[in-house]
Design an enzyme around this catalytic site. Structure first.
Site, PDB file in Angstrom:
ATOM      1  N   ARG A  52       9.868   6.259  -2.753  1.00 15.56           N
ATOM      2  CA  ARG A  52      10.253   6.926  -3.802  1.00 15.56           C
ATOM      3  C   ARG A  52      11.642   7.587  -3.449  1.00 15.56           C
ATOM      4  O   ARG A  52      12.209   7.704  -2.514  1.00 15.56           O
ATOM      5  CB  ARG A  52       9.185   8.318  -3.585  1.00 15.56           C
ATOM      6  CG  ARG A  52       7.837   7.901  -3.775  1.00 15.56           C
ATOM      7  CD  ARG A  52       7.167   9.303  -4.524  1.00 15.56           C
ATOM      8  NE  ARG A  52       5.800   9.167  -4.461  1.00 15.56           N
ATOM      9  CZ  ARG A  52       5.111   9.312  -3.345  1.00 15.56           C
ATOM     10  NH1 ARG A  52       5.261  10.060  -2.417  1.00 15.56           N
ATOM     11  NH2 ARG A  52       3.570   9.113  -3.510  1.00 15.56           N
ATOM     12  N   GLU A  95      -4.695   7.306  18.512  1.00 11.94           N
ATOM     13  CA  GLU A  95      -5.335   6.138  17.976  1.00 11.94           C
ATOM     14  C   GLU A  95      -4.644   4.888  18.568  1.00 11.94           C
ATOM     15  O   GLU A  95      -3.359   4.512  18.350  1.00 11.94           O
ATOM     16  CB  GLU A  95      -5.327   6.237  16.419  1.00 11.94           C
ATOM     17  CG  GLU A  95      -5.983   5.073  16.014  1.00 11.94           C
ATOM     18  CD  GLU A  95      -6.141   5.337  14.271  1.00 11.94           C
ATOM     19  OE1 GLU A  95      -6.274   6.569  13.954  1.00 11.94           O
ATOM     20  OE2 GLU A  95      -5.859   4.341  13.615  1.00 11.94           O
ATOM     21  N   ASP A 141     -10.016   0.191   0.219  1.00  9.42           N
ATOM     22  CA  ASP A 141      -9.858   1.890   0.371  1.00  9.42           C
ATOM     23  C   ASP A 141     -11.420   2.259   0.037  1.00  9.42           C
ATOM     24  O   ASP A 141     -12.075   1.667  -0.699  1.00  9.42           O
ATOM     25  CB  ASP A 141      -8.860   2.376  -0.505  1.00  9.42           C
ATOM     26  CG  ASP A 141      -7.494   2.258   0.323  1.00  9.42           C
ATOM     27  OD1 ASP A 141      -7.469   2.120   1.425  1.00  9.42           O
ATOM     28  OD2 ASP A 141      -6.466   2.101  -0.624  1.00  9.42           O
ATOM     29  N   ARG A 169      -0.815   6.508  15.996  1.00 16.56           N
ATOM     30  CA  ARG A 169      -0.662   7.642  15.328  1.00 16.56           C
ATOM     31  C   ARG A 169      -1.517   8.705  16.119  1.00 16.56           C
ATOM     32  O   ARG A 169      -2.364   8.570  16.903  1.00 16.56           O
ATOM     33  CB  ARG A 169      -0.807   7.556  13.887  1.00 16.56           C
ATOM     34  CG  ARG A 169      -2.705   7.141  13.775  1.00 16.56           C
ATOM     35  CD  ARG A 169      -2.574   6.927  12.132  1.00 16.56           C
ATOM     36  NE  ARG A 169      -3.901   6.069  11.793  1.00 16.56           N
ATOM     37  CZ  ARG A 169      -4.311   5.498  10.725  1.00 16.56           C
ATOM     38  NH1 ARG A 169      -3.546   5.610   9.691  1.00 16.56           N
ATOM     39  NH2 ARG A 169      -5.533   5.069  10.428  1.00 16.56           N
ATOM     40  N   ARG A 212      -8.990  -6.249  13.516  1.00 18.62           N
ATOM     41  CA  ARG A 212      -8.326  -5.310  14.302  1.00 18.62           C
ATOM     42  C   ARG A 212      -9.397  -4.240  14.757  1.00 18.62           C
ATOM     43  O   ARG A 212     -10.003  -3.737  13.880  1.00 18.62           O
ATOM     44  CB  ARG A 212      -6.926  -4.865  13.680  1.00 18.62           C
ATOM     45  CG  ARG A 212      -6.134  -4.241  14.685  1.00 18.62           C
ATOM     46  CD  ARG A 212      -5.285  -5.357  15.458  1.00 18.62           C
ATOM     47  NE  ARG A 212      -4.485  -4.889  16.453  1.00 18.62           N
ATOM     48  CZ  ARG A 212      -4.124  -5.465  17.564  1.00 18.62           C
ATOM     49  NH1 ARG A 212      -4.825  -6.396  18.215  1.00 18.62           N
ATOM     50  NH2 ARG A 212      -3.184  -4.792  18.334  1.00 18.62           N
ATOM     51  N   ARG A 262       0.746  -1.315  -0.034  1.00 17.06           N
ATOM     52  CA  ARG A 262       0.060  -0.207  -0.088  1.00 17.06           C
ATOM     53  C   ARG A 262       0.887   1.201   0.172  1.00 17.06           C
ATOM     54  O   ARG A 262       0.369   2.382  -0.573  1.00 17.06           O
ATOM     55  CB  ARG A 262      -1.032   0.015   1.052  1.00 17.06           C
ATOM     56  CG  ARG A 262      -2.025  -1.023   1.269  1.00 17.06           C
ATOM     57  CD  ARG A 262      -2.538  -0.905   2.815  1.00 17.06           C
ATOM     58  NE  ARG A 262      -3.198   0.190   2.964  1.00 17.06           N
ATOM     59  CZ  ARG A 262      -4.483   0.665   2.567  1.00 17.06           C
ATOM     60  NH1 ARG A 262      -5.408  -0.136   1.849  1.00 17.06           N
ATOM     61  NH2 ARG A 262      -4.980   1.872   3.001  1.00 17.06           N
ATOM     62  N   TYR A 276      -9.084  -5.530   2.659  1.00 15.06           N
ATOM     63  CA  TYR A 276      -8.491  -4.272   3.247  1.00 15.06           C
ATOM     64  C   TYR A 276      -8.913  -3.458   1.973  1.00 15.06           C
ATOM     65  O   TYR A 276      -7.987  -2.828   1.388  1.00 15.06           O
ATOM     66  CB  TYR A 276      -7.075  -4.392   3.558  1.00 15.06           C
ATOM     67  CG  TYR A 276      -6.392  -3.213   4.167  1.00 15.06           C
ATOM     68  CD1 TYR A 276      -6.981  -2.126   4.539  1.00 15.06           C
ATOM     69  CD2 TYR A 276      -5.044  -3.564   4.558  1.00 15.06           C
ATOM     70  CE1 TYR A 276      -6.321  -1.007   5.244  1.00 15.06           C
ATOM     71  CE2 TYR A 276      -4.389  -2.564   5.166  1.00 15.06           C
ATOM     72  CZ  TYR A 276      -5.129  -1.385   5.575  1.00 15.06           C
ATOM     73  OH  TYR A 276      -4.208  -0.268   6.266  1.00 15.06           O
TER      74      TYR A 276
HETATM   75  N1  UDP Z   1       3.058   0.998   8.270  1.00  7.58           N
HETATM   76  C1  UDP Z   1       4.084   1.010   8.777  1.00  7.58           C
HETATM   77  N2  UDP Z   1       4.479   2.203   9.558  1.00  7.58           N
HETATM   78  C2  UDP Z   1       3.919   3.584   8.944  1.00  7.58           C
HETATM   79  C3  UDP Z   1       2.905   3.623   8.350  1.00  7.58           C
HETATM   80  C4  UDP Z   1       2.413   2.031   8.080  1.00  7.58           C
HETATM   81  O1  UDP Z   1       4.783   0.050   9.105  1.00  7.58           O
HETATM   82  O2  UDP Z   1       4.343   4.612   9.621  1.00  7.58           O
HETATM   83  C5  UDP Z   1       2.318  -0.135   7.780  1.00  7.58           C
HETATM   84  C6  UDP Z   1       1.182  -0.829   8.648  1.00  7.58           C
HETATM   85  O3  UDP Z   1       1.308  -2.166   8.736  1.00  7.58           O
HETATM   86  C7  UDP Z   1      -0.067  -0.167   8.196  1.00  7.58           C
HETATM   87  C8  UDP Z   1       0.013  -0.432   6.744  1.00  7.58           C
HETATM   88  O4  UDP Z   1       1.721   0.010   6.617  1.00  7.58           O
HETATM   89  O5  UDP Z   1      -1.115  -0.933   8.499  1.00  7.58           O
HETATM   90  C9  UDP Z   1      -0.809   0.448   5.885  1.00  7.58           C
HETATM   91  O6  UDP Z   1      -0.529   1.897   6.198  1.00  7.58           O
HETATM   92  P1  UDP Z   1      -1.695   2.895   5.831  1.00  7.58           P
HETATM   93  O7  UDP Z   1      -1.259   4.302   6.254  1.00  7.58           O
HETATM   94  O8  UDP Z   1      -2.384   2.461   4.536  1.00  7.58           O
HETATM   95  O9  UDP Z   1      -2.807   2.304   6.824  1.00  7.58           O
HETATM   96  P2  UDP Z   1      -4.541   2.957   7.149  1.00  7.58           P
HETATM   97  O10 UDP Z   1      -4.363   4.271   7.364  1.00  7.58           O
HETATM   98  O11 UDP Z   1      -5.144   2.161   6.414  1.00  7.58           O
HETATM   99  O12 UDP Z   1      -4.498   2.357   8.604  1.00  7.58           O
END
Ligand code: UDP
Length: 373
Positions: free
Chosen positions: A174, A297, A347, A276, A246, A170, A345
């Protein structure tokens, strides 16, 4: 003909609206006291800040049809999502980009130099096996251990070797300074929030909404068809066992000014229990607010007293899902949709795309059989 839609999130609302526009009567039920599902937003009464009640949601897509569809129901503004992560008292830019790499390595590499260095650090392994394998083969063990391993294990509650590789994919990596979290061309926020947008989708003479209303099988006899966007295992009363989800809990705080300078700050250290902090007013940079509201969160196990947010999709879940899908195929007139109904999962834009396709198919079939009779 009357259709039951269970759940007033994007899946349910899209199907309901499409059916209603085609002249079909729809009843939408939701166990919560509002529409919008996990995308629910509301304006805080004291500050008028738009709150993402169940975690940050940013609309992004390359699908023009989905984009045209959602814009029928509310005004959107372009929004570029930048995420940062705190690791060992430093703030790094996400997704991993040239800024992240140069800061991490204390260097000033060009794109080509950074690419070479990263390639040198990466380990050859089967990237399809798990999140950990995918990450180590894309960014190497050092960056994986810093930014991904702990965050992922906090987020999902299991070892990153058990999480599917698709979850890592996901996130872009870059070799430029572009720190937009998504690659999609269309990235935007509904100016009045997702709940307002979904309310507008559902405002139609053919749609009846019942909130605070739980699904029960006895309802089905009143309807010709049902679109069910709740958890598929719950529909079957977990008769084959429980799929792993989860859940999340949220702790809200108020202060004045700007708390963290961005919408989302991730926390990669293991001693910080939340994943976060979302500071909601930064999702609407076109608004001015002197006060601020931010939310920590906390991921948690899903049980019967909290809501499912993410399908975890462990190996055992995949085989259990297959069995539930086989049970679902035996039913007639019931279709499982959305993140929880299909246990994927997805979007927001993918959910809407699938809901548009499913409702088009359903409406065509219904019209054809009406004409034939
Ligand atoms: N992830 C991570 N570190 C980060 C951000 C994301 O390891 O700083 C991993 C984590 O497993 C997460 C996944 O990447 O569940 C997908 O991230 P995304 O930001 O898409 O999660 P969402 O916003 O859907 O919770």
């Amino acid at each position: 003909m009357k259709v039951l839609v269970v759940g007033a999130g994007f899946s349910g609302a899209t199907i309901a609206r499409q059916c209603a526009d085609a002249g079909i009567k729809v009843v939408v039920i939701d166990k919560r006291d509002h529409v919008g599902g996990n995308c629910h937003t509301y304006r805080d009464t004291d500050t008028q800040i738009l709150i993402h009640a169940h975690g940050p949601h940013i609309f992004h897509t390359n699908d023009r049809e989905v984009w045209d569809f959602v814009r029928r129901f509310g005004k959107f503004k372009r929004y570029n999502h930048s995420v940062f992560t705190k690791f060992k008292d430093q703030v790094f830019s996400l997704p991993v980009n040239l800024q992240t790499l140069n800061q991490f390595w204390k260097s000033s590499f060009s794109p080509a130099e950074a690419q070479r260095k990263l390639r040198h650090n990466c380990r050859e392994c089967d990237a399809t096996l798990s999140f950990e394998h995918a990450a180590i083969s894309a960014v190497g063990p050092e960056l994986y251990n810093a930014f991904f391993k702990t965050y992922t294990e906090k987020q999902w509650g299991v070892s990153a070797t058990e999480i599917p590789a698709s979850v890592f994919k996901r996130l872009p990596v870059r070799f430029s300074y572009t720190n937009n979290y998504f690659n999609h061309d269309i990235q935007a926020m509904p100016v009045e929030g997702y709940t307002d947008l979904i309310q507008n989708m559902l405002r139609h003479p053919n749609i009846e909404i019942e909130l605070n209303c739980r699904f029960s099988e006895s309802l089905l006899s009143c309807f010709s068809n049902c679109f069910y966007s709740g958890p598929i295992d719950e529909f079957f009363n977990h008769n084959l066992g429980k799929l792993t989800y989860r859940s999340l809990s949220f702790e809200h705080f108020r202060s004045s000014g700007d708390f963290q300078g961005c919408a989302v700050m991730n926390f990669a250290d293991s001693n910080v229990k939340f994943t976060r902090i979302t500071e909601h007013k930064h999702f609407a940079p076109w608004e001015t607010h002197d006060q601020t509201i931010y939310t920590k969160e906390y991921p948690s196990a899903h049980n019967f007293s909290n809501d499912p947010y993410y399908p975890v999709r462990l190996q055992q879940d995949k085989s259990l899902l297959k069995k539930y899908e086989e049970q679902a195929e035996q039913l007639s007139g019931i279709c499982f949709v959305g993140r929880l109904g299909t246990y994927r999962y997805l979007d927001m834009d993918q959910t809407i795309r699938e809901a548009l396709d499913i409702s088009d198919y359903f409406i065509n079939q219904t019209t054809t059989s009406r004409l034939a009779s």
